[in-house]
Design an enzyme around this catalytic site. Structure first.
Site, short mmCIF file in Angstrom:
data_model
loop_
_atom_site.label_atom_id
_atom_site.label_comp_id
_atom_site.label_asym_id
_atom_site.label_seq_id
_atom_site.Cartn_x
_atom_site.Cartn_y
_atom_site.Cartn_z
N GLY A 16 -46.88 57.42 77.97
CA GLY A 16 -47.14 56.00 77.27
C GLY A 16 -48.49 56.05 76.57
O GLY A 16 -48.96 56.73 75.56
N ILE A 17 -49.39 55.00 76.85
CA ILE A 17 -50.65 54.55 76.07
C ILE A 17 -51.63 55.82 76.66
O ILE A 17 -52.39 56.39 75.70
CB ILE A 17 -51.29 53.31 76.90
CG1 ILE A 17 -50.49 52.01 76.31
CG2 ILE A 17 -52.62 53.18 76.45
CD1 ILE A 17 -50.74 50.64 76.89
N ASP A 59 -53.07 61.25 92.55
CA ASP A 59 -52.72 59.66 92.73
C ASP A 59 -54.04 58.91 92.88
O ASP A 59 -55.00 58.92 93.74
CB ASP A 59 -52.06 59.51 94.15
CG ASP A 59 -51.79 58.22 94.78
OD1 ASP A 59 -52.21 57.25 94.07
OD2 ASP A 59 -51.08 58.11 95.63
N VAL A 60 -53.92 58.13 91.90
CA VAL A 60 -55.50 57.02 91.60
C VAL A 60 -55.73 56.39 92.71
O VAL A 60 -56.85 55.94 93.04
CB VAL A 60 -55.05 56.26 90.22
CG1 VAL A 60 -54.00 55.02 90.74
CG2 VAL A 60 -56.42 55.94 89.88
N SER A 136 -54.97 44.31 80.93
CA SER A 136 -53.80 43.88 80.26
C SER A 136 -54.10 42.29 79.67
O SER A 136 -54.94 41.59 80.12
CB SER A 136 -52.73 43.52 81.01
OG SER A 136 -51.62 43.01 80.96
N TYR A 149 -49.28 41.62 89.29
CA TYR A 149 -49.73 42.26 88.21
C TYR A 149 -51.08 41.42 87.42
O TYR A 149 -51.84 42.07 87.24
CB TYR A 149 -48.53 42.68 87.26
CG TYR A 149 -49.15 43.60 85.86
CD1 TYR A 149 -49.08 44.99 86.08
CD2 TYR A 149 -49.18 42.95 84.86
CE1 TYR A 149 -49.42 45.74 85.11
CE2 TYR A 149 -49.65 43.57 83.67
CZ TYR A 149 -49.54 45.13 83.81
OH TYR A 149 -49.90 46.12 82.99
N LYS A 153 -54.84 42.64 87.16
CA LYS A 153 -55.51 43.08 86.12
C LYS A 153 -56.55 42.04 85.89
O LYS A 153 -57.56 42.50 85.03
CB LYS A 153 -54.39 42.88 84.84
CG LYS A 153 -53.33 44.15 84.79
CD LYS A 153 -54.07 45.28 84.76
CE LYS A 153 -52.83 46.34 84.47
NZ LYS A 153 -53.54 47.85 84.29
N THR A 184 -43.34 51.54 75.92
CA THR A 184 -43.79 52.57 76.72
C THR A 184 -42.56 52.63 77.73
O THR A 184 -41.78 51.74 78.15
CB THR A 184 -45.06 52.35 77.38
OG1 THR A 184 -44.95 51.44 78.56
CG2 THR A 184 -46.18 52.18 76.44
N1 LIG Z 1 -46.86 49.05 78.16
C1 LIG Z 1 -47.34 47.74 77.90
O1 LIG Z 1 -46.78 46.83 77.69
C2 LIG Z 1 -48.85 47.40 78.65
C3 LIG Z 1 -49.36 46.16 78.52
C4 LIG Z 1 -50.53 45.87 79.00
C5 LIG Z 1 -51.18 47.13 79.97
N2 LIG Z 1 -50.62 47.98 79.96
C6 LIG Z 1 -51.28 49.01 80.95
O2 LIG Z 1 -51.53 50.10 80.07
C7 LIG Z 1 -51.54 51.26 81.12
C8 LIG Z 1 -50.57 52.50 80.70
O3 LIG Z 1 -49.13 51.72 80.87
P1 LIG Z 1 -48.06 52.29 80.19
O4 LIG Z 1 -47.30 51.16 79.54
O5 LIG Z 1 -48.76 53.23 79.03
O6 LIG Z 1 -47.05 52.76 81.12
P2 LIG Z 1 -46.39 54.53 81.59
O7 LIG Z 1 -45.53 54.18 82.67
O8 LIG Z 1 -45.99 55.05 80.08
O9 LIG Z 1 -47.75 55.31 81.96
C9 LIG Z 1 -48.15 55.02 83.10
C10 LIG Z 1 -48.73 56.29 83.77
O10 LIG Z 1 -49.38 56.22 85.05
C11 LIG Z 1 -48.94 56.89 85.92
N3 LIG Z 1 -49.20 56.62 87.31
C12 LIG Z 1 -48.55 55.63 87.83
N4 LIG Z 1 -49.01 55.54 89.25
C13 LIG Z 1 -49.71 56.28 89.21
C14 LIG Z 1 -50.73 56.64 90.37
N5 LIG Z 1 -50.68 55.98 91.60
N6 LIG Z 1 -51.67 57.80 90.06
C15 LIG Z 1 -51.69 58.35 89.05
N7 LIG Z 1 -51.24 57.96 87.73
C16 LIG Z 1 -50.35 57.12 88.10
C17 LIG Z 1 -47.36 57.28 85.64
O11 LIG Z 1 -46.98 58.45 86.19
C18 LIG Z 1 -47.66 57.18 84.06
O12 LIG Z 1 -47.77 58.55 83.57
C19 LIG Z 1 -51.20 50.66 82.62
O13 LIG Z 1 -52.53 50.38 83.22
C20 LIG Z 1 -50.62 49.30 82.29
O14 LIG Z 1 -50.60 48.21 83.23
C21 LIG Z 1 -49.47 48.36 79.61
#
Ligand SMILES: NC(=O)c1ccc[n+]([C@@H]2O[C@H](COP(=O)([O-])OP(=O)(O)OC[C@H]3O[C@@H](n4cnc5c(N)ncnc54)[C@H](O)[C@@H]3O)[C@@H](O)[C@H]2O)c1
Length: 264
Positions: A16-17, A59-60, A136, A149, A153, A184
């Protein structure tokens, strides 16, 4: 423009991001370390990027693992310039129905993970570096069924401000981005709920959801010297959705469940 030649750790960088950010920063000449819970994906992504990269499993929420990650990267690649925390999960559910386990899991990854990122970045990164936390839209805009969530956030936004104050004497800047709905793997489930994404877009003045690249460009901006006077800030990045209202996901899921029961 991000500054070429930096060493950057992207936590949650395999998808994703985070993955879009890794591609952008690597393409601009940075050494990019992809750290992710999914170590296999982190390794594969690093291979895709080619030279000047590495993949690490982490693991974060695990302090020892985070300490080892930062120490290993500093030993292998020298001073760390920028750190981006993109790790995130979400467990929707109304507060009355949400399990304690789902609450804790969400807060652990989204908020405690951001804390451990800043803590161990502070111990290992060079003075004058930059940390970006992905918060977020839901850190400032509530949504029914999003209690864990949204709360986590919102905590990330306050953590950003406190960290910015504490690390400013070393010239380390700490900023956040607040993406709205971005397509994503995290949001794939929401796209399966009839009308949910459409309702989000109806409440978005620019009339579209975001892409990972939209967010990656803003993260890169925050890691660059162009934002050298910015710290403790959060950039809203959501097509203007923060000016309107968030969809009611619980009602949408209930409608979907009722429809599938009616037709069963
Ligand atoms: N997609 C959206 O609409 C959106 C909107 C606002 C905020 N966000 C935030 O953006 C960030 C990225 O999200 P995304 O949409 O790209 O999701 P995604 O699921 O594509 O990517 C998230 C990544 O985090 C990793 N992850 C999960 N738990 C983990 C852990 N315990 N330790 C290490 N890595 C871990 C996952 O394996 C994955 O690769 C997140 O913080 C999410 O909350 C996303």
């Amino acid at each position: 423009m991000s500054t070429p030649g930096q060493t950057t750790i992207i936590i949650g960088g395999a998808s994703g991001i985070g993955w879009a950010t890794a591609q952008l920063l690597a393409g601009r000449g940075n050494t990019v370390i992809i750290a992710d819970l999914d170590g296999t994906a982190a390794g594969t992504r690093a291979t895709e990027l080619g030279a000047n990269t590495a993949g690490h499993q982490v693991d974060v929420t695990d302090e020892q693992a985070m300490r080892t990650l930062f120490d290993t990267v500093a030993a292998d690649h020298g001073p760390i310039d920028t750190v981006v925390d993109c790790a995130g999960i979400s467990h929707p559910g109304t507060i009355a129905d949400l399990s304690l386990a789902d609450w804790k899991a969400t807060v652990d990854v989204c908020l405690t993970g951001a804390f451990l990122t800043v803590k161990h970045a502070a111990h290992t990164m060079r003075d004058g570096g930059s940390i970006v936390l992905v918060a977020s839209l839901n850190g400032r805009q509530p949504g029914v069924g999003m209690g864990a969530y949204c709360s986590a956030k919102a905590g990330v936004l306050m953590l950003t401000e406190v960290a910015a104050m504490e690390l400013a004497p070393r010239g380390i800047r700490v900023n956040a981005v607040n993406p709205g709905f971005v397509h994503t793997p995290l949001t794939h489930g929401a796209t399966l709920v009839p009308g949910l994404v459409e309702e989000y877009i109806e409440n978005t003045p620019l009339g579209r959801a975001g892409t990972p690249a939209d967010v990656a460009r803003t993260i890169a901006f925050l890691t660059s010297g162009d934002t050298g006077w910015m710290t403790g800030a959060a950039i809203d990045l959501n097509g203007g959705a923060h000016t309107m209202r968030y969809p009611n996901i619980v009602e949408r899921v209930a409608d979907m469940t009722a429809t599938s029961t009616d037709t069963a």
